[in-house]
Design a protein around this motif. Structure first.
Motif, PDB file in Angstrom:
ATOM      1  N   ILE A   1      28.502  34.287  47.615  1.00  0.00           N
ATOM      2  CA  ILE A   1      29.561  33.291  47.441  1.00  0.00           C
ATOM      3  C   ILE A   1      29.863  33.104  45.959  1.00  0.00           C
ATOM      4  O   ILE A   1      31.027  33.069  45.548  1.00  0.00           O
ATOM      5  CB  ILE A   1      29.175  31.950  48.094  1.00  0.00           C
ATOM      6  N   ILE A   2      28.820  33.021  45.157  1.00  0.00           N
ATOM      7  CA  ILE A   2      29.010  32.840  43.716  1.00  0.00           C
ATOM      8  C   ILE A   2      29.683  34.063  43.114  1.00  0.00           C
ATOM      9  O   ILE A   2      30.618  33.934  42.314  1.00  0.00           O
ATOM     10  CB  ILE A   2      27.659  32.541  43.035  1.00  0.00           C
ATOM     11  N   ILE A   3      29.236  35.250  43.501  1.00  0.00           N
ATOM     12  CA  ILE A   3      29.812  36.482  42.943  1.00  0.00           C
ATOM     13  C   ILE A   3      31.282  36.601  43.324  1.00  0.00           C
ATOM     14  O   ILE A   3      32.112  36.992  42.499  1.00  0.00           O
ATOM     15  CB  ILE A   3      29.000  37.707  43.411  1.00  0.00           C
ATOM     16  N   HIS A   4      31.636  36.255  44.558  1.00  0.00           N
ATOM     17  CA  HIS A   4      33.044  36.353  44.968  1.00  0.00           C
ATOM     18  C   HIS A   4      33.881  35.199  44.431  1.00  0.00           C
ATOM     19  O   HIS A   4      35.103  35.311  44.351  1.00  0.00           O
ATOM     20  CB  HIS A   4      33.157  36.403  46.491  1.00  0.00           C
ATOM     21  N   SER A   5      33.255  34.101  44.092  1.00  0.00           N
ATOM     22  CA  SER A   5      34.001  32.960  43.563  1.00  0.00           C
ATOM     23  C   SER A   5      34.398  33.126  42.104  1.00  0.00           C
ATOM     24  O   SER A   5      35.355  32.496  41.659  1.00  0.00           O
ATOM     25  CB  SER A   5      33.179  31.684  43.714  1.00  0.00           C
ATOM     26  N   VAL A   6      33.680  33.959  41.374  1.00  0.00           N
ATOM     27  CA  VAL A   6      33.990  34.150  39.952  1.00  0.00           C
ATOM     28  C   VAL A   6      35.407  34.686  39.742  1.00  0.00           C
ATOM     29  O   VAL A   6      36.174  34.119  38.958  1.00  0.00           O
ATOM     30  CB  VAL A   6      32.927  35.046  39.273  1.00  0.00           C
ATOM     31  N   PRO A   7      35.835  35.779  40.410  1.00  0.00           N
ATOM     32  CA  PRO A   7      37.212  36.240  40.196  1.00  0.00           C
ATOM     33  C   PRO A   7      38.263  35.223  40.638  1.00  0.00           C
ATOM     34  O   PRO A   7      39.319  35.114  40.008  1.00  0.00           O
ATOM     35  CB  PRO A   7      37.329  37.525  41.013  1.00  0.00           C
ATOM     36  N   VAL A   8      37.969  34.486  41.699  1.00  0.00           N
ATOM     37  CA  VAL A   8      38.902  33.456  42.158  1.00  0.00           C
ATOM     38  C   VAL A   8      39.025  32.369  41.096  1.00  0.00           C
ATOM     39  O   VAL A   8      40.135  31.944  40.749  1.00  0.00           O
ATOM     40  CB  VAL A   8      38.450  32.870  43.511  1.00  0.00           C
ATOM     41  N   ALA A   9      37.881  31.952  40.548  1.00  0.00           N
ATOM     42  CA  ALA A   9      37.893  30.917  39.507  1.00  0.00           C
ATOM     43  C   ALA A   9      38.606  31.400  38.255  1.00  0.00           C
ATOM     44  O   ALA A   9      39.406  30.664  37.652  1.00  0.00           O
ATOM     45  CB  ALA A   9      36.464  30.494  39.173  1.00  0.00           C
ATOM     46  N   VAL A  10      38.367  32.646  37.861  1.00  0.00           N
ATOM     47  CA  VAL A  10      39.035  33.192  36.668  1.00  0.00           C
ATOM     48  C   VAL A  10      40.541  33.235  36.872  1.00  0.00           C
ATOM     49  O   VAL A  10      41.313  32.863  35.977  1.00  0.00           O
ATOM     50  CB  VAL A  10      38.471  34.594  36.328  1.00  0.00           C
ATOM     51  N   SER A  11      40.978  33.670  38.043  1.00  0.00           N
ATOM     52  CA  SER A  11      42.427  33.751  38.286  1.00  0.00           C
ATOM     53  C   SER A  11      43.049  32.356  38.359  1.00  0.00           C
ATOM     54  O   SER A  11      44.163  32.152  37.876  1.00  0.00           O
ATOM     55  CB  SER A  11      42.726  34.549  39.550  1.00  0.00           C
ATOM     56  N   ILE A  12      42.348  31.390  38.931  1.00  0.00           N
ATOM     57  CA  ILE A  12      42.862  30.016  38.987  1.00  0.00           C
ATOM     58  C   ILE A  12      42.920  29.408  37.585  1.00  0.00           C
ATOM     59  O   ILE A  12      43.888  28.720  37.237  1.00  0.00           O
ATOM     60  CB  ILE A  12      42.010  29.145  39.937  1.00  0.00           C
ATOM     61  N   ILE A  13      41.894  29.669  36.773  1.00  0.00           N
ATOM     62  CA  ILE A  13      41.906  29.175  35.391  1.00  0.00           C
ATOM     63  C   ILE A  13      43.061  29.800  34.616  1.00  0.00           C
ATOM     64  O   ILE A  13      43.760  29.119  33.861  1.00  0.00           O
ATOM     65  CB  ILE A  13      40.550  29.438  34.703  1.00  0.00           C
ATOM     66  N   TRP A  14      43.281  31.098  34.792  1.00  0.00           N
ATOM     67  CA  TRP A  14      44.413  31.757  34.141  1.00  0.00           C
ATOM     68  C   TRP A  14      45.725  31.135  34.609  1.00  0.00           C
ATOM     69  O   TRP A  14      46.629  30.894  33.810  1.00  0.00           O
ATOM     70  CB  TRP A  14      44.411  33.256  34.441  1.00  0.00           C
ATOM     71  N   LEU A  15      45.812  30.874  35.907  1.00  0.00           N
ATOM     72  CA  LEU A  15      47.016  30.279  36.476  1.00  0.00           C
ATOM     73  C   LEU A  15      47.296  28.916  35.866  1.00  0.00           C
ATOM     74  O   LEU A  15      48.429  28.615  35.478  1.00  0.00           O
ATOM     75  CB  LEU A  15      46.845  30.164  37.991  1.00  0.00           C
ATOM     76  N   ALA A  16      46.261  28.101  35.737  1.00  0.00           N
ATOM     77  CA  ALA A  16      46.431  26.762  35.172  1.00  0.00           C
ATOM     78  C   ALA A  16      46.731  26.821  33.676  1.00  0.00           C
ATOM     79  O   ALA A  16      47.568  26.062  33.173  1.00  0.00           O
ATOM     80  CB  ALA A  16      45.180  25.934  35.419  1.00  0.00           C
ATOM     81  N   ALA A  17      46.080  27.728  32.958  1.00  0.00           N
ATOM     82  CA  ALA A  17      46.247  27.789  31.511  1.00  0.00           C
ATOM     83  C   ALA A  17      47.586  28.412  31.103  1.00  0.00           C
ATOM     84  O   ALA A  17      48.267  27.901  30.211  1.00  0.00           O
ATOM     85  CB  ALA A  17      45.099  28.581  30.890  1.00  0.00           C
ATOM     86  N   CYS A  18      47.956  29.487  31.741  1.00  0.00           N
ATOM     87  CA  CYS A  18      49.164  30.212  31.310  1.00  0.00           C
ATOM     88  C   CYS A  18      50.437  29.743  32.003  1.00  0.00           C
ATOM     89  O   CYS A  18      51.513  29.796  31.418  1.00  0.00           O
ATOM     90  CB  CYS A  18      48.980  31.710  31.544  1.00  0.00           C
ATOM     91  N   CYS A  19      50.328  29.329  33.233  1.00  0.00           N
ATOM     92  CA  CYS A  19      51.532  28.996  34.000  1.00  0.00           C
ATOM     93  C   CYS A  19      51.669  27.505  34.298  1.00  0.00           C
ATOM     94  O   CYS A  19      52.640  27.096  34.922  1.00  0.00           O
ATOM     95  CB  CYS A  19      51.538  29.787  35.303  1.00  0.00           C
ATOM     96  N   GLN A  20      50.702  26.713  33.919  1.00  0.00           N
ATOM     97  CA  GLN A  20      50.706  25.267  34.126  1.00  0.00           C
ATOM     98  C   GLN A  20      50.965  24.878  35.582  1.00  0.00           C
ATOM     99  O   GLN A  20      51.697  23.932  35.865  1.00  0.00           O
ATOM    100  CB  GLN A  20      51.719  24.560  33.209  1.00  0.00           C
ATOM    101  N   THR A  21      50.373  25.608  36.503  1.00  0.00           N
ATOM    102  CA  THR A  21      50.476  25.295  37.923  1.00  0.00           C
ATOM    103  C   THR A  21      49.208  25.756  38.626  1.00  0.00           C
ATOM    104  O   THR A  21      48.465  26.570  38.086  1.00  0.00           O
ATOM    105  CB  THR A  21      51.706  25.961  38.561  1.00  0.00           C
ATOM    106  N   LEU A  22      48.964  25.240  39.780  1.00  0.00           N
ATOM    107  CA  LEU A  22      47.859  25.718  40.606  1.00  0.00           C
ATOM    108  C   LEU A  22      48.359  26.346  41.902  1.00  0.00           C
ATOM    109  O   LEU A  22      47.568  26.696  42.764  1.00  0.00           O
ATOM    110  CB  LEU A  22      46.897  24.565  40.920  1.00  0.00           C
ATOM    111  N   ASN A  23      49.663  26.475  42.027  1.00  0.00           N
ATOM    112  CA  ASN A  23      50.269  27.045  43.219  1.00  0.00           C
ATOM    113  C   ASN A  23      50.822  28.434  42.893  1.00  0.00           C
ATOM    114  O   ASN A  23      51.880  28.556  42.294  1.00  0.00           O
ATOM    115  CB  ASN A  23      51.388  26.131  43.722  1.00  0.00           C
ATOM    116  N   PRO A  24      50.140  29.501  43.307  1.00  0.00           N
ATOM    117  CA  PRO A  24      50.625  30.843  42.978  1.00  0.00           C
ATOM    118  C   PRO A  24      51.895  31.230  43.727  1.00  0.00           C
ATOM    119  O   PRO A  24      52.629  32.111  43.276  1.00  0.00           O
ATOM    120  CB  PRO A  24      49.460  31.746  43.371  1.00  0.00           C
ATOM    121  N   ILE A  25      52.199  30.572  44.826  1.00  0.00           N
ATOM    122  CA  ILE A  25      53.385  30.918  45.604  1.00  0.00           C
ATOM    123  C   ILE A  25      54.663  30.588  44.830  1.00  0.00           C
ATOM    124  O   ILE A  25      55.657  31.287  44.940  1.00  0.00           O
ATOM    125  CB  ILE A  25      53.374  30.194  46.970  1.00  0.00           C
ATOM    126  N   GLU A  26      54.642  29.536  44.035  1.00  0.00           N
ATOM    127  CA  GLU A  26      55.860  29.146  43.330  1.00  0.00           C
ATOM    128  C   GLU A  26      56.101  29.937  42.042  1.00  0.00           C
ATOM    129  O   GLU A  26      57.124  29.742  41.395  1.00  0.00           O
ATOM    130  CB  GLU A  26      55.845  27.650  43.027  1.00  0.00           C
TER     131      GLU A  26
END
Length: 117
Positions: free
Chosen positions: A4-29
């Motif tokens: 779970i931890i190993i698979h959560s790391v890429p998800v967390a990295v992509s969510i952090i990138w999403l929040a930092a670069c795109c100022q959103t947490l919704n990838p659909i928009e």
């Protein structure tokens, strides 16, 4: 728990990138290039984690396959949205085809391991 931890790391990295670069947490928009960057970070990180698990001799669990299918469904949703809005979706389509190939490879290796045991 380790998986779970190993698979959560890429998800967390992509969510952090999403929040930092795109100022959103919704990838659909997200629009095309932003979503493709997010999706490539997510897919690449996840399959690297899958192959790291395989390299260290760990069997893929059902959780790994659930992550694979959830990531794939996210891409399908965005593909359908892009087609309905008449946007170019060729790159996303190619990524999804590559992802299908990776899912088939992981599934066939898992079945081969179960048969051999």
């Amino acid at each position: 728990m380790k998986k779970i931890i190993i698979h959560s790391v890429p998800v967390a990295v992509s969510i952090i990138w999403l929040a930092a670069c795109c100022q959103t947490l919704n990838p659909i928009e997200l629009r095309g290039p932003g979503f493709l960057k997010f999706y490539l970070i997510l897919v690449t990180g996840f399959y690297i984690s899958v192959f790291c698990l395989r390299f260290f001799g760990e069997a893929l669990s059902k959780l790994s396959f659930y992550f694979m299918f959830l990531i794939f469904i996210l891409g399908i949703v965005k593909l359908i949205r892009g087609v309905s809005l008449d946007r170019p979706v060729g790159i996303l389509f190619c990524i999804l085809v590559a992802e299908i190939i990776m899912i088939v490879i992981c599934t066939s290796v898992q079945l081969k391991n179960k048969i051999n045991k």
